[in-house]
Scaffold this motif. Structure first.
Motif, PDB file in Angstrom:
ATOM      1  N   ALA A 165       7.217   6.491   6.579  1.00  0.00           N
ATOM      2  CA  ALA A 165       6.324   7.434   5.906  1.00  0.00           C
ATOM      3  C   ALA A 165       6.619   8.866   6.348  1.00  0.00           C
ATOM      4  O   ALA A 165       6.578   9.800   5.534  1.00  0.00           O
ATOM      5  N   ARG A 203       5.181   3.716  10.030  1.00  0.00           N
ATOM      6  CA  ARG A 203       4.950   5.146  10.261  1.00  0.00           C
ATOM      7  C   ARG A 203       6.230   5.975  10.243  1.00  0.00           C
ATOM      8  O   ARG A 203       6.261   7.055   9.627  1.00  0.00           O
ATOM      9  N   LEU A 212      -1.306  12.392  -5.271  1.00  0.00           N
ATOM     10  CA  LEU A 212      -1.204  12.768  -3.865  1.00  0.00           C
ATOM     11  C   LEU A 212      -0.029  13.724  -3.700  1.00  0.00           C
ATOM     12  O   LEU A 212       0.956  13.651  -4.430  1.00  0.00           O
ATOM     13  N   GLN A 242       0.942   4.242  -2.737  1.00  0.00           N
ATOM     14  CA  GLN A 242       0.812   5.650  -2.354  1.00  0.00           C
ATOM     15  C   GLN A 242       1.984   6.475  -2.881  1.00  0.00           C
ATOM     16  O   GLN A 242       1.797   7.614  -3.323  1.00  0.00           O
ATOM     17  N   ARG A 270       0.830  -1.200   0.000  1.00  0.00           N
ATOM     18  CA  ARG A 270       0.000   0.000   0.000  1.00  0.00           C
ATOM     19  C   ARG A 270       0.872   1.259   0.000  1.00  0.00           C
ATOM     20  O   ARG A 270       0.549   2.239  -0.683  1.00  0.00           O
ATOM     21  N   ASN A 280       7.712  11.907   3.880  1.00  0.00           N
ATOM     22  CA  ASN A 280       6.974  13.169   3.837  1.00  0.00           C
ATOM     23  C   ASN A 280       7.899  14.358   4.112  1.00  0.00           C
ATOM     24  O   ASN A 280       7.768  15.417   3.487  1.00  0.00           O
ATOM     25  N   ARG A 312       1.303  14.198  -0.413  1.00  0.00           N
ATOM     26  CA  ARG A 312       2.090  13.596   0.654  1.00  0.00           C
ATOM     27  C   ARG A 312       1.516  12.223   0.957  1.00  0.00           C
ATOM     28  O   ARG A 312       0.395  11.905   0.575  1.00  0.00           O
ATOM     29  N   LEU A 313       2.294  11.425   1.657  1.00  0.00           N
ATOM     30  CA  LEU A 313       1.804  10.120   2.087  1.00  0.00           C
ATOM     31  C   LEU A 313       0.813  10.296   3.240  1.00  0.00           C
ATOM     32  O   LEU A 313       1.011  11.168   4.098  1.00  0.00           O
ATOM     33  N   PRO A 314      -0.231   9.489   3.292  1.00  0.00           N
ATOM     34  CA  PRO A 314      -1.158   9.584   4.428  1.00  0.00           C
ATOM     35  C   PRO A 314      -0.435   9.293   5.736  1.00  0.00           C
ATOM     36  O   PRO A 314       0.452   8.435   5.811  1.00  0.00           O
ATOM     37  N   GLU A 315      -0.833   9.995   6.778  1.00  0.00           N
ATOM     38  CA  GLU A 315      -0.182   9.820   8.077  1.00  0.00           C
ATOM     39  C   GLU A 315      -0.645   8.550   8.786  1.00  0.00           C
ATOM     40  O   GLU A 315       0.058   8.049   9.669  1.00  0.00           O
ATOM     41  N   ARG A 316      -1.816   8.046   8.395  1.00  0.00           N
ATOM     42  CA  ARG A 316      -2.312   6.834   9.038  1.00  0.00           C
ATOM     43  C   ARG A 316      -1.610   5.621   8.432  1.00  0.00           C
ATOM     44  O   ARG A 316      -1.928   5.172   7.338  1.00  0.00           O
ATOM     45  N   GLN A 317      -0.638   5.099   9.155  1.00  0.00           N
ATOM     46  CA  GLN A 317       0.157   3.958   8.718  1.00  0.00           C
ATOM     47  C   GLN A 317       0.355   3.024   9.905  1.00  0.00           C
ATOM     48  O   GLN A 317       0.207   3.420  11.059  1.00  0.00           O
TER      49      GLN A 317
END
Length: 474
Positions: A253, A250, A238, A229, A225, A257, A240-245
């Motif tokens: 990511a 995390r 996108l 991303q 995933r 970012n 930035r990468l989503p913060e929910r990892q």
């Protein structure tokens, strides 16, 4: 058909073409993948564990079956002891028959024998022969418990022996009790149990490996995933990468970012520097061009053409700098069919004196990873040459070929031979001095295409004229 002749790159450093990632194998992954390493390690550990379990269980089964056989033979010896009685002639006898099954079958391996000196009692299965006992001392566990031993029967068959020696009294020779079972009585049940055991262990191993496979794929799903991303960030979907990892992913990511944010700041600075450079160079050149055009002198006209060439080259290199500053082609896209249609409208007006049958064979929705202005300049140069040299037909087609898009610009003009094709791609070289231009069109197309990891190839078209194939990333 003239063989293909690829364009020679102009002098100067060229951006290396990025390597194409190999798609991983769906089950085990590539040779360097984490999934392959985890599955191979888990498979090896499972195999070792199952082999160790099979050997351990086989050993336990053998001990268990041997214990059952030893117990049966010990019972026979104890019953012989209880039934033994002295005879009138000084010997001894049994007060009842002890040749019940399986000791009644001849050569069966189930034998018993009692010896005291020269007197011997034996089972009917021995068929009158003696049971040879091992020479030397026999390991004794207890005076009242028979000792184990291995031997060979009268017919060469392997035997499992239990032997008990009872010391005589008053100078009487010791009495040796022996009972035997065939080794097949041990191997047969053990092998039969091991066959069933191996089938069960194999099924257990398959289920465990399937569980490991599911666990590995689920465990690596966050990495896949994250890869998707990152591809979306690279393609511009996108920022930035989503913060929910997951907890383990995390920190990675967050570092990516932070790198994206730092690159964004650097890109903004580069854009401003490019804009300042463009303003500082283009304005003096425009002023000089206007001043030379107002004089009307022939020498000034020649200088004006040189200024115009300088302006074109400056704009081209500023565009390259701008493209590099915004991160190249990876976050931009352009629809090929739309740009071809717009260029055709403009070129029809420019060449209104010619009746040109123009065919736009580019499929709708086909896009390239390219800045729209750069695509206009590349297609504009190629299409303008086609309109300029054609007799009456121009055709533009495009197709998707893996990760690339190939755009074909064809005309039915006089075309070029092999030497002329190579010369046409040299900066500033014009094959026909009678036509207007500065000779920078095809080399600029070539440089821009290479900037995006593509290429330009000249060949003979199906319309018997010139074909220019422009390859760009999809």
């Amino acid at each position: 058909m003239i063989p293909l002749l690829k364009a020679k790159p102009p002098p100067g450093p060229a951006r290396p073409r990025p390597p194409r990632p190999r798609p991983p194998h769906r089950l085990f992954g590539g040779p360097d993948s984490l999934q392959r390493r985890l599955l191979l390690t888990a498979g090896a550990c499972l195999a070792i564990a199952l082999v160790a379990a099979g050997l351990s269980i086989g050993f336990i089964l053998q001990r268990f079956v041997r214990g059952q056989i030893d117990g049966r033979l010990d019972d026979r010896i104890l019953s012989l002891i209880s039934d033994l009685q002295p005879a009138a002639d000084g010997g001894f006898s049994l007060n009842r028959d002890r040749d019940g099954p399986p000791f009644d079958r001849a050569r069966s391996g189930w034998y018993w024998q009692v010896r005291r000196g020269e007197a011997v009692l034996r089972s009917g299965s021995l068929d009158g022969r003696d049971l040879a006992l091992p020479e030397g001392p026999i390991r004794r566990q207890d005076r009242n418990i028979p000792s184990p031993a291995d031997g060979t029967g009268p017919w060469g068959d392997g035997l499992i022996l239990r032997i008990l020696t009872v010391e005589g009294r008053g100078g009487t020779p010791p009495t040796i009790y022996a009972a035997s079972a065939p080794t097949a009585a041990l191997r047969g049940p053990v092998l039969e149990a091991l066959r069933t055991l191996l089938v069960c262990l194999g099924l257990i191993g398959l289920f465990l490996f399937a569980g490991v496979l599911v666990q590995v794929r689920l465990g690596l799903r966050p990495l896949r995933r994250l890869r998707d991303q990152l591809a979306a960030v690279r393609a511009g979907g996108l920022d930035r990468l989503p913060e929910r990892q997951p907890t383990e992913v995390r920190p990675l990511a967050a570092e990516i970012n932070a790198l994206l944010d730092q690159n964004g700041v650097n890109l903004e600075h580069a854009r401003s520097q490019v804009a300042n450079l463009a303003h500082g160079l283009k304005t003096p050149l425009a002023t000089l061009s206007i001043a030379l055009a107002e004089t009307g002198d022939a020498r000034d006209a020649a200088l004006a053409r040189q200024v115009d060439a300088m302006d074109r080259r400056i704009r081209h290199h500023l565009r390259r700098a701008r493209t590099a500053a915004v991160g190249g082609h990876s976050r931009t896209r352009a629809d090929v069919a739309t740009h071809v249609a717009d260029l055709a409208i403009a070129l029809r007006r420019i060449h209104a004196d010619k009746t040109i049958d123009f065919v736009n064979a580019v499929p709708d929705g086909l896009t390239v990873a390219c800045d729209p202005q750069d695509l206009d300049e590349m297609l504009g140069n190629l299409t303008e040459n086609a309109f300029k040299w054609c007799r009456e037909r121009v055709r533009i087609g495009a197709l998707r070929r893996g990760p690339e898009v190939v755009i074909r610009v064809e005309d039915d003009g006089p075309g070029l031979d092999e030497a002329a094709m190579a010369e046409a791609l040299i900066r500033g070289r014009r094959l026909d001095e009678s036509r207007p231009g500065h000779g920078f069109g095809l080399p600029i197309v070539m440089e821009l295409a290479e900037l995006y990891g593509g290429s330009v190839v000249l060949d003979v078209s199906e319309l018997k004229g010139l074909e220019a194939r422009l390859t760009l990333p999809a």
